[in-house]
Design an enzyme around this catalytic site. Structure first.
Site, mmCIF file in Angstrom:
data_model
loop_
_atom_site.group_PDB
_atom_site.id
_atom_site.type_symbol
_atom_site.label_atom_id
_atom_site.label_comp_id
_atom_site.label_asym_id
_atom_site.label_seq_id
_atom_site.Cartn_x
_atom_site.Cartn_y
_atom_site.Cartn_z
ATOM 1 N N HIS A 116 0.823 -1.200 0.000
ATOM 2 C CA HIS A 116 0.000 0.000 0.000
ATOM 3 C C HIS A 116 0.863 1.258 0.000
ATOM 4 C CE1 HIS A 116 0.993 -0.523 4.250
ATOM 5 N NE2 HIS A 116 0.691 0.756 4.434
ATOM 6 N N ASP A 118 0.586 4.947 1.703
ATOM 7 C CA ASP A 118 -0.142 5.419 2.873
ATOM 8 C C ASP A 118 -1.250 6.405 2.517
ATOM 9 O OD1 ASP A 118 1.018 3.966 4.899
ATOM 10 O OD2 ASP A 118 2.584 5.431 5.306
ATOM 11 N N HIS A 276 4.682 0.112 0.290
ATOM 12 C CA HIS A 276 5.410 -0.710 1.262
ATOM 13 C C HIS A 276 4.514 -1.798 1.803
ATOM 14 C CE1 HIS A 276 3.703 2.722 3.478
ATOM 15 N NE2 HIS A 276 3.604 1.925 4.518
ATOM 16 N N ARG A 291 5.377 6.620 13.735
ATOM 17 C CA ARG A 291 5.382 7.142 12.370
ATOM 18 C C ARG A 291 4.884 8.575 12.330
ATOM 19 N NH1 ARG A 291 0.872 7.809 9.490
ATOM 20 N NH2 ARG A 291 0.932 7.882 7.227
#
Length: 300
Positions: A116, A118, A276, A291
């Site tokens: 995907h 983000d 990723h 994150r």
């Protein structure tokens, strides 16, 4: 346009010699050594060099960075304002620093192993992210990144022609919302309606064309035209099969780099040109990540 990476045996020299750069694959990824990310967060010249390297390699990795959460946030904010996540929790003292904690109390359905990009369910998906491993398993829990500009470049020419101009929907309701009670899921959809993006995105800084469909993509929105559809089977499953073919390009190993996490290692990636996949092979060990995602631009 960005040059193809040449992973030399010796580290690559940077213009100022500030960083020791070790390319990890031919098409994506480099490890930086001799770097203090806390100092980079305070030094405009160092940050400018890091940003230039990010555009070239698409994802940068740094180990042994025992910096504070405030420095982590400050580094990410060099790229731009940070965004919160409507489902994952943020650190209460550092808005925008999202905690992705997978421990023994995490429900099994909180999976993360899908290729995907983000938050493409946003109208303006993140520009990039700065991710740190806080605590990790003794083995397993790697993350894979994919160069989606290379994935586009290597598509057959007839496929490029077929998808030129196509647009697609991306949904948080059909992904994060799928396990919610129906009322909660519909409320999430009302708050974040499906976003529409071009199937082939042009990177705003490098000019590269990028294959921009992923696990959040549900369907094409402008495929059902006389040019594409003679009979119903051309649209369904024809359009769905084309979309699935495009989504599967992220799984091609030649476009990938795989990172073995260690405590206080960082990954910094360009979310506009990569996907990723967080490998979920470590249960029942613990994997805790933090994150900081940077607000991006509309894709048009």
């Amino acid at each position: 346009m960005q040059d193809t990476i040449d992973p030399d045996v010796e580290p690559v020299a940077t213009p100022t010699g500030s960083f020791e750069v070790h390319p990890l694959t031919v098409h994506i990824g480099a490890e930086l050594r001799g770097v203090d990310l806390g100092e980079v967060s305070r030094n405009s010249d160092l940050f400018a060099e890091l940003r230039s390297l990010l555009l070239r390699y698409k994802v940068l990795f740094v180990r042994d960075q025992d910096i504070s959460r405030a420095e982590h946030v400050a580094l990410a904010e060099r790229f731009g304002p940070l965004e919160d996540h409507p489902v994952a929790g943020s650190d209460p003292e550092h808005p925008g620093l999202v905690r992705i904690y997978k421990d023994l109390d995490s429900p099994a359905e909180h999976y993360e192993n899908a290729y995907h990009c983000d938050a493409t369910w946003r109208e303006a998906p993140p520009m990039g992210c700065v991710l740190r491993m806080v605590e990790g398993p003794p083995v397993g829990g790697d993350t894979i990144w994919v160069n989606m500009a290379e994935a586009y470049r290597r598509l057959p020419e007839e496929v490029k022609a077929r998808v030129e101009g196509l647009r697609a929907r991306h949904s948080i309701e059909a992904s994060f919302g799928a396990n919610m009670p129906v009322e909660q899921r519909l409320a999430l959809h009302e708050r974040f309606p499906d976003a529409e993006h071009p199937v082939i995105r042009t990177h705003p800084e490098t000019g590269e064309k990028v294959l921009f469909v992923n696990a959040f993509t549900t369907h094409f929105t402008n495929f059902h035209t006389p040019a594409n559809v003679r009979f119903g089977f051309d649209y369904t499953p024809g359009g769905s099969e084309l979309l699935n073919y495009l989504i599967r390009q992220a799984a091609v190993p030649e476009y990938q780099v795989r990172w073995r996490w260690t405590k206080n290692s960082f990954a910094i990636w360009d979310n506009r040109s990569t996907q990723h996949y967080a490998v979920q092979d470590y249960w029942p060990a613990v994997r805790k990540m933090e994150r900081a995602g940077v607000i991006g631009d509309k894709t048009f």
